[in-house]
Design an enzyme around this catalytic site. Structure first.
Site, PDB file in Angstrom:
ATOM      1  N   CYS A   1      26.969 -14.970  -4.641  1.00 31.10           N
ATOM      2  CA  CYS A   1      25.823 -14.780  -3.745  1.00 31.10           C
ATOM      3  C   CYS A   1      24.495 -14.982  -4.462  1.00 31.10           C
ATOM      4  O   CYS A   1      23.625 -15.707  -3.980  1.00 31.10           O
ATOM      5  CB  CYS A   1      25.854 -13.371  -3.141  1.00 31.10           C
ATOM      6  SG  CYS A   1      27.036 -13.162  -1.784  1.00 31.10           S
TER       7      CYS A   1
ATOM      8  N   CYS B   1      28.038  -3.548  -2.560  1.00 28.38           N
ATOM      9  CA  CYS B   1      28.289  -4.976  -2.753  1.00 28.38           C
ATOM     10  C   CYS B   1      29.763  -5.256  -3.004  1.00 28.38           C
ATOM     11  O   CYS B   1      30.342  -6.182  -2.422  1.00 28.38           O
ATOM     12  CB  CYS B   1      27.461  -5.505  -3.921  1.00 28.38           C
ATOM     13  SG  CYS B   1      25.722  -5.783  -3.535  1.00 28.38           S
TER      14      CYS B   1
ATOM     15  N   ASP C   1       0.858  -1.188   0.000  1.00 29.53           N
ATOM     16  CA  ASP C   1       0.000   0.000   0.000  1.00 29.53           C
ATOM     17  C   ASP C   1       0.893   1.237   0.000  1.00 29.53           C
ATOM     18  O   ASP C   1       1.787   1.360   0.841  1.00 29.53           O
ATOM     19  CB  ASP C   1      -0.901  -0.003   1.235  1.00 29.53           C
ATOM     20  CG  ASP C   1      -2.047   0.993   1.142  1.00 29.53           C
ATOM     21  OD1 ASP C   1      -1.799   2.134   0.696  1.00 29.53           O
ATOM     22  OD2 ASP C   1      -3.180   0.634   1.512  1.00 29.53           O
TER      23      ASP C   1
ATOM     24  N   HIS D   1      30.445  -6.817 -21.315  1.00 23.38           N
ATOM     25  CA  HIS D   1      31.342  -6.270 -20.290  1.00 23.38           C
ATOM     26  C   HIS D   1      30.704  -6.377 -18.911  1.00 23.38           C
ATOM     27  O   HIS D   1      31.364  -6.751 -17.933  1.00 23.38           O
ATOM     28  CB  HIS D   1      31.672  -4.816 -20.609  1.00 23.38           C
ATOM     29  CG  HIS D   1      32.611  -4.179 -19.627  1.00 23.38           C
ATOM     30  ND1 HIS D   1      33.783  -4.777 -19.200  1.00 23.38           N
ATOM     31  CD2 HIS D   1      32.549  -2.985 -18.961  1.00 23.38           C
ATOM     32  CE1 HIS D   1      34.404  -3.998 -18.330  1.00 23.38           C
ATOM     33  NE2 HIS D   1      33.669  -2.907 -18.156  1.00 23.38           N
TER      34      HIS D   1
ATOM     35  N   CYS E   1      11.427  20.887 -14.789  1.00 18.55           N
ATOM     36  CA  CYS E   1      11.257  19.663 -15.579  1.00 18.55           C
ATOM     37  C   CYS E   1       9.928  19.713 -16.330  1.00 18.55           C
ATOM     38  O   CYS E   1       9.828  19.299 -17.494  1.00 18.55           O
ATOM     39  CB  CYS E   1      11.292  18.436 -14.678  1.00 18.55           C
ATOM     40  SG  CYS E   1      12.823  18.197 -13.768  1.00 18.55           S
TER      41      CYS E   1
ATOM     42  N   CYS F   1       9.414  21.331 -19.988  1.00 16.46           N
ATOM     43  CA  CYS F   1       9.632  20.550 -21.209  1.00 16.46           C
ATOM     44  C   CYS F   1       8.758  19.302 -21.265  1.00 16.46           C
ATOM     45  O   CYS F   1       8.255  18.936 -22.326  1.00 16.46           O
ATOM     46  CB  CYS F   1      11.094  20.132 -21.318  1.00 16.46           C
ATOM     47  SG  CYS F   1      12.248  21.472 -21.655  1.00 16.46           S
ATOM     48  N   HIS F   2       8.605  18.640 -20.125  1.00 18.50           N
ATOM     49  CA  HIS F   2       8.009  17.298 -20.109  1.00 18.50           C
ATOM     50  C   HIS F   2       6.581  17.251 -19.580  1.00 18.50           C
ATOM     51  O   HIS F   2       5.998  16.164 -19.508  1.00 18.50           O
ATOM     52  CB  HIS F   2       8.882  16.362 -19.268  1.00 18.50           C
ATOM     53  CG  HIS F   2      10.293  16.262 -19.747  1.00 18.50           C
ATOM     54  ND1 HIS F   2      10.637  15.651 -20.928  1.00 18.50           N
ATOM     55  CD2 HIS F   2      11.459  16.709 -19.190  1.00 18.50           C
ATOM     56  CE1 HIS F   2      11.948  15.710 -21.092  1.00 18.50           C
ATOM     57  NE2 HIS F   2      12.472  16.352 -20.059  1.00 18.50           N
TER      58      HIS F   2
ATOM     59  N   CYS G   1      19.549  16.933 -18.616  1.00 18.20           N
ATOM     60  CA  CYS G   1      18.551  17.999 -18.466  1.00 18.20           C
ATOM     61  C   CYS G   1      19.026  19.061 -17.479  1.00 18.20           C
ATOM     62  O   CYS G   1      18.883  20.265 -17.724  1.00 18.20           O
ATOM     63  CB  CYS G   1      17.218  17.424 -18.009  1.00 18.20           C
ATOM     64  SG  CYS G   1      16.309  16.529 -19.282  1.00 18.20           S
TER      65      CYS G   1
ATOM     66  N   ASP H   1      32.016   1.068 -16.010  1.00 21.14           N
ATOM     67  CA  ASP H   1      31.961  -0.328 -15.571  1.00 21.14           C
ATOM     68  C   ASP H   1      30.641  -0.633 -14.871  1.00 21.14           C
ATOM     69  O   ASP H   1      30.001  -1.658 -15.147  1.00 21.14           O
ATOM     70  CB  ASP H   1      33.135  -0.634 -14.642  1.00 21.14           C
ATOM     71  CG  ASP H   1      34.467  -0.547 -15.347  1.00 21.14           C
ATOM     72  OD1 ASP H   1      34.710  -1.349 -16.265  1.00 21.14           O
ATOM     73  OD2 ASP H   1      35.265   0.332 -14.988  1.00 21.14           O
TER      74      ASP H   1
END
Length: 290
Positions: free
Chosen positions: A209, A251, A78, A190, A106, A109-110, A143, A266
């Protein structure tokens, strides 16, 4: 990045390996996720058949939601209870704010954030104009810098997490469908190489893992398949939002390695590969995890 260091690290890796070897296995919780929202219930696909390249690895792919305890899973059912929605609201405030040097927002434009529907489901992707692999943070910063004339936001900054939370929510319930062929193929390869490479003093890879030991219990944690369809996620341990790039840093650092930087080429490649492992699961928008 160093793959591993011998001496004490090898002993630690051996100890961890023994812990994993003796870890108790627990099946993912058999449960279904339907999220109550202001617009009505949204059904989330949290388990499905794996993409073809994982068919020999998993019979079924599961969202990390299945590996959490009852109380954590319930927080996501919920929007009223989901602590991540606070950050969605903060993102909406930023979306409508006249932040640009000339008063642009934002929304200028959007229009509304719903215009972003579907974006999270296909990210990362290769940008057709630059030919470069882009994560959502790259588009936000394009942006922020090019259209608003502002300083670039940090990849793991609060501003970025708020905006990613808002944008991701617009794709909630849509199937993850990142492309791994064509221009994306070398980036995907990669990312796959990184996923299976052992790093750090513990000499561990992502796969150790989230593939070899998915489902095992270790240190009271139920190891998941490492799916990122729920990111950005509210992590109870951190009392805040965590993005995929943020989690990758944590991690790798847990292996006692010198980590790649969030937003590096990477980690962008790794995000593409890991996202593709969840093709077919629903975007959870903003999830809740331990």
């Amino acid at each position: 990045m160093p793959r591993f260091t011998k001496t004490k690290g090898t002993l630690a890796a051996t100890a961890l390996g023994l812990a994993l070897a003796g870890a108790a296995f627990a099946d993912p919780v058999e449960d279904g996720l339907v999220i109550e929202t202001d617009s009505g219930p949204v059904e989330i696909v949290t388990k499905t058949a794996p993409p073809a390249f994982l068919a020999d690895t998993f019979d079924t792919i599961y969202s990390g939601w299945h590996f959490r305890d009852d109380s954590t899973r319930d927080l996501e059912r919920d929007d009223f209870d989901n602590p991540a929605m606070v950050f969605v609201d903060r993102g909406l405030d930023k979306w409508n704010a006249a932040m640009g040097v000339n008063g642009e927002s934002c929304a200028s434009c959007h229009q509304g954030p719903e215009s972003m529907a579907g974006l999270r489901a296909v990210m990362p992707r290769v940008d057709e104009h630059t030919g470069k692999l882009m994560i959502m943070e790259d588009y936000v910063n394009a942006c922020v810098t090019e259209r608003m004339g502002l300083e670039k936001w940090g990849v793991t900054s609060d501003n970025m997490k708020d905006m990613l939370s808002l944008i991701s929510l617009q794709s909630r319930g849509m199937a993850v469908n990142v492309k791994i062929d064509g221009p994306a193929a070398p980036y995907w390869e990669h990312g796959k190489e990184i996923y299976y490479t052992r790093y750090g003093q513990l000499e561990m890879s992502c796969a150790n893992c989230h593939e070899d030991n998915a489902g095992n219990m270790i240190r009271a944690d139920h190891l998941s398949q490492g799916q990122i369809n729920g990111f950005p996620t509210y992590r109870l341990k951190d009392s805040g939002m965590v993005t995929a790039q943020h989690r990758f840093v944590g991690c790798v650092r847990d292996t006692r390695a010198e980590t790649f930087k969030a937003g590096s080429d990477d980690f962008k490649a790794l995000e593409l590969y890991v996202a593709s492992r969840g093709n077919g699961l629903s975007v959870e928008g903003v999830s809740v995890r331990h």
